[in-house]
Structure formats: structure tokens, C-alpha cells
Design a protein around this motif. Sequence first.
Motif: not given
Length: 190
Positions: A127-141, A157-168
Amino acid sequence: MLELVFATNNAHKLEEVQAIVGDKFILKSLSDIDCQDDIPETGVTFQENAQQKTDYLVNKYGLYCFGDDSGLEVDALNGEPGVYSARYSGSRDMEKNIDLLLEKLGDSPNNARFKTVISLYLNEQQHFFEGTIEGQIIKERRGEKGFGYDPIFIPNGYDKTFAEMSAEEKNAISHRAIAVGKLAEFLKGL
């Protein structure tokens, strides 16, 4: 309780997936089944690589299992790094991978997406399951959490990178969360 082997030794991935599926399933990593093999990932799509992982585990161990393949696709780079996300620079050094991506991207438009495909082998079926999230690449980490390209990816729709978000926060919206959510719904329906 159903036991499934997740074809990974990436502790971050295992934690993310376990948090999404909750305590209804027991997830085991490759090290939990004493698999030290370097499972091939020679496919040209995320689905092919995910299936290679489950096929390998089924053929060698005969276990119920799932594997995933994930990556970042940048429109201006014709979908790169794609299936080569983890070794884009020729190594698994994510700092080098990010540097190369930013160098190649230059001032081009920065539309991108993270994509995950999960291959599940259960009851003699794939069985296969797919997930996609659209976003933007920024120039600085930005941010210290997460892994991979998380410090340079801001989901739409967000102003934080994945690395700035909590795991939740990340687990509520990520490509892996979407795919794992579909996997979990499927498993609950058994």
C-alpha cells in the motif's frame, strides 16, 4: 498490538512517526531487528525507493513493515534535489547539501515542496501513502529544531521555518505527518 518495522535508523523520523501514530502500534527501527544492512535506494521516484525498502525487509526478514522516502523539490531547479535530497552534494552532510541548493537557486523563484511516500507491506499486500506540503526556500538558515532542509523551508501560510517550529507544530502539518496520518487511518481501519 500491531508491530511494524519502520525501515529507518533515523531517530528523528522514528520519533515523528511514533508521535503521529500514537501508542496503538509498536514501531521498531532497523536496529531494533538487528538490521545493519545498507538498504538500496536506487529508484528514480520516492515511491520506488520506499518500495525498495519494504521489499528488502520482507524478502530478508518476512516482517510487516513500512519504509518511506522523502525529499525536497524546488521548482526553479526542475524538482531537485528530489530523491537525492539526503546526498545532494555528494555526501550526507546537510550543511553542504543546503549550501549547494542555495548556490544553485541563486535569485530564482523559491517555490518548493517537501514530499513523502510511504510503502506499507501488510497481509501480503503493498500500500502507498503520500504527503506533500508546499512552501518557500529562504536564503538564510533559521531555527535549531528538525533536520535536513528544515532551517530553510517555510511552509505556505506560516512565518516560521520547520526548524523554528516545535515538534508538535511541525507534526501537525508536515509532509511526513500527512503521509503517516493516511497510514495510521488505514491501519485503524483493519
